[in-house]
Structure formats: structure tokens, C-alpha cells
Design an enzyme around this catalytic site. Structure first.
Site, PDB file in Angstrom:
ATOM      1  N   CYS A   1      -4.697  28.344  72.792  1.00 46.49           N
ATOM      2  CA  CYS A   1      -4.592  28.419  71.388  1.00 46.49           C
ATOM      3  C   CYS A   1      -5.610  27.874  70.513  1.00 46.49           C
ATOM      4  O   CYS A   1      -5.754  27.664  69.069  1.00 46.49           O
ATOM      5  CB  CYS A   1      -3.193  28.207  70.729  1.00 46.49           C
ATOM      6  SG  CYS A   1      -2.134  29.457  72.093  1.00 46.49           S
TER       7      CYS A   1
ATOM      8  N   HIS B   1      -3.121  27.898  63.430  1.00 48.91           N
ATOM      9  CA  HIS B   1      -3.031  28.805  64.486  1.00 48.91           C
ATOM     10  C   HIS B   1      -1.551  29.567  64.356  1.00 48.91           C
ATOM     11  O   HIS B   1      -0.636  28.826  63.960  1.00 48.91           O
ATOM     12  CB  HIS B   1      -2.664  28.010  66.095  1.00 48.91           C
ATOM     13  CG  HIS B   1      -2.110  28.862  67.043  1.00 48.91           C
ATOM     14  ND1 HIS B   1      -2.675  30.061  67.305  1.00 48.91           N
ATOM     15  CD2 HIS B   1      -0.988  28.688  68.042  1.00 48.91           C
ATOM     16  CE1 HIS B   1      -1.960  30.463  68.495  1.00 48.91           C
ATOM     17  NE2 HIS B   1      -0.929  29.774  68.608  1.00 48.91           N
TER      18      HIS B   1
ATOM     19  N   ASN C   1       0.834  36.407  67.702  1.00 44.24           N
ATOM     20  CA  ASN C   1       0.181  35.348  68.330  1.00 44.24           C
ATOM     21  C   ASN C   1      -0.941  35.754  69.251  1.00 44.24           C
ATOM     22  O   ASN C   1      -0.535  36.306  70.504  1.00 44.24           O
ATOM     23  CB  ASN C   1       1.013  34.389  68.983  1.00 44.24           C
ATOM     24  CG  ASN C   1       0.430  33.196  69.613  1.00 44.24           C
ATOM     25  OD1 ASN C   1      -0.924  33.224  69.820  1.00 44.24           O
ATOM     26  ND2 ASN C   1       1.148  32.289  69.792  1.00 44.24           N
TER      27      ASN C   1
END
Length: 315
Positions: free
Chosen positions: A113, A241, A271
Site C-alpha cells: 500500500c 493511502h 482499498n
């Protein structure tokens, strides 16, 4: 050395939209439960014939077009991804082939990520050192390939997509458009977020990640601002993020960026791992929510419990 800047950005998402209501037909969940726990309403899911390098190439093509450049103008391609199926050719090489680039250096960066901000820093360093004339930096992940669709704790989170940025030298006399990177990791907590096994599956220790992100990261994000000589209140936007809304909002609030637009693309994209920051940044630019020259904090965190952040100037 004048440093580097982001000349243009672009993004791409698959056409298939997966709603919370559809997920409720797969696992024991509901739209209300998902929204209250992670803030996600929808996410995009790539088809079996859409590999991660195709997502990446679409985003890269849009960034090049926005910069007014041809593929041959780029001599370094970095792709941040942790969901490539094959080890070789790497994803960057496949993107270069799809775009018809003549002979770029091609590197994959796997920091999950936090991958895009690591790759962006690497491109900045390469351009500053004269090792690259112009770089294409891409974050792309197909999280649906590594998701257990019977696990409601993870399947409600993920989406697929890609975002890209063109990095080039700053003109003479101009301040750098990409600030110094603050990066690091917490190796002893590396298993808190993982993609492992055969077949590989995404898993995480959600409460541990939440506590770490909301307590440790605000200080680190402020340090990233300090490295660029800015205070959080100087920021025009904050692009973290897009892990989940319950992490993004407290982190942005504790950072103290009171005048900044806070990216909340997680609500509609889920996500998307390494894609989440460039995807959200590109959308802010596309919608005109930030303008050229605005200072924007990018801060990635997650897999390996790694983090990387820098202040950039909006293209």
C-alpha cells in the site's frame, strides 16, 4: 540539481462496479455494516481478462496524454504493485511493451500500500541524479485476485485500479515539485498486513493496523511536511493511502491540515493498495479541487507496515 516535479497524472478503473448490496449476497454483511465499519459504498472489480499490467498501461497512457508526451519520451518505468501474477517479465516491462516504449529501464516496486510513494521517491532520486530523463510512475493493483470472497473482514475492503504520474526535471530556477521523502517500516509488525500462501490471499490484523495508523502516523506525516519546509496548515490537499475511511479521517484530523481537501476516494473505489494514492490524486486534479502548484501531502502506509510520504506540487 533542480529536482523533479510531477508533470501530469492519470487514472483508470475497470467498468464493473461491485456494490455493498451485492456483497451482502456473498457473505454475512450489509450495506449499513460496511459503511459504518469502513465507509465504503462501492468498488471496481477487473475481469479475468484484465491483468494488472493492462490496468497500469491504461492509467499510464492517460498520464502521458495529459503531459503531451509520447511513450518514447520516457526512459524509466516504475510500477508499484503486489498483485502481479507472474514474476517475469515484470509488470513494468509489460506496461512498456503495451505502450510501445523503445528501451526504458523497467522496475517493479513491491511495498504494497505504500508502493506508489516509494516509487515516486525513487523516480525523483533517479531524475535528480541524472540517471533518468523522464520517468513514468504507476501504482496498480488487482486486489480481487488475492481476495478470499468468503471472508467478510477483508472482501468488503478491496477494489482494483491504477493511477500514474509523469516525473520530469524542474525547469531552471524553479523549486522542486517533489519534496524529500520520509520513509521507513516497522519490521516486527510485518505480518499485520500480508498477501501470502498458494494461492496468495490478502489478510490483515485489522485492529493492530488501525491503532498503529491512527496513533503513530500523524507524527510521521507531520515530519514529511517539515522536510518540505511546510506546516500542515499550508497544505492544499492531503492524499493518504485509502485504507478505510475510519483510518483516513482521524489521521487527517490529527495531522492538523485544517485548510486542506482530504481525499476520500475509498468511499467509491475501496482499498486499491498501491493504486489508491495516484488514483485519488488524479481524481482531485480532474475535478479541479486542487490547482497547479498547490502543495499536496501524499502518504502511503500498510503492507509490511511500511510507510513513505512527501509533499508534491500539483501538476
Amino acid at each position: 540539481m533542480n529536482g523533479s516535479r510531477i508533470a501530469a497524472v492519470g487514472h483508470y478503473q475497470p467498468a464493473r462496479v461491485l456494490t455493498n448490496e451485492e456483497l451482502a449476497g456473498l457473505v454475512d454483511t450489509s450495506d449499513a455494516w460496511i459503511r459504518s465499519r469502513v465507509g465504503i459504498r462501492t468498488r471496481r472489480i477487473a475481469g479475468p481478462d484484465e491483468p494488472v499490467d493492462e490496468l497500469a498501461a491504461h492509467a499510464a497512457g492517460k498520464a502521458l496524454a495529459a503531459a503531451g508526451l509520447a511513450p518514447a519520451d520516457v526512459d524509466l518505468v516504475l510500477v508499484a504493485t503486489s498483485t502481479a501474477v507472474d514474476r517475469s517479465p515484470n509488470t513494468a516491462a509489460r506496461v512498456a511493451a503495451r505502450l510501445g516504449m523503445p528501451q526504458p529501464a523497467v522496475l517493479d516496486v513491491n511495498v504494497v500500500c505504500a508502493g506508489f510513494t516509494h516509487a515516486l521517491a525513487t523516480a525523483d532520486h533517479a531524475v535528480r541524479a541524472g540517471a533518468a530523463r523522464r520517468a513514468l510512475v504507476i501504482g496498480a493493483d488487482k486486489m480481487s485476485d488475492v481476495t478470499d470472497w468468503t471472508d467478510r473482514s477483508t472482501c468488503v475492503l478491496v477494489g482494483d485500479g491504477a493511477g500514474a504520474a509523469v516525473v520530469e526535471p524542474c525547469p531552471d530556477g524553479r523549486e522542486p515539485g517533489i519534496g524529500p521523502v520520509l520513509w521507513g517500516s516497522v519490521p516486527e509488525m510485518g505480518r499485520a498486513v500480508r498477501i501470502e500462501g498458494t494461492p496468495p490471499r490478502f489478510a490483515q490484523e485489522g485492529q493492530a493496523v488501525y491503532r498503529w495508523a491512527t496513533t503513530r502516523l500523524p507524527t510521521l506525516a507531520r515530519r514529511a511536511c517539515e522536510l518540505s519546509g511546510l506546516a500542515p496548515e499550508d497544505l492544499a490537499a492531503v492524499v493518504l493511502h485509502q485504507a478505510n475511511l475510519r483510518i483516513v479521517e482521524p489521521l487527517a484530523r490529527k495531522l492538523g491540515a485544517v485548510n486542506a481537501v482530504v481525499a476520500r476516494d475509498v468511499t467509491e473505489s475501496g482499498n486499491t493498495s498501491a493504486a489508491s494514492i495516484p488514483l485519488a490524486l488524479s481524481k482531485l486534479v480532474e475535478r479541479g479541487e486542487i490547482t497547479s502548484g498547490d502543495p499536496v501531502l501524499l502518504f502511503g502506509f500498510g503492507g509490511n507496515l511500511s510507510y513513505a510520504g512527501q509533499v508534491v506540487r500539483c501538476p
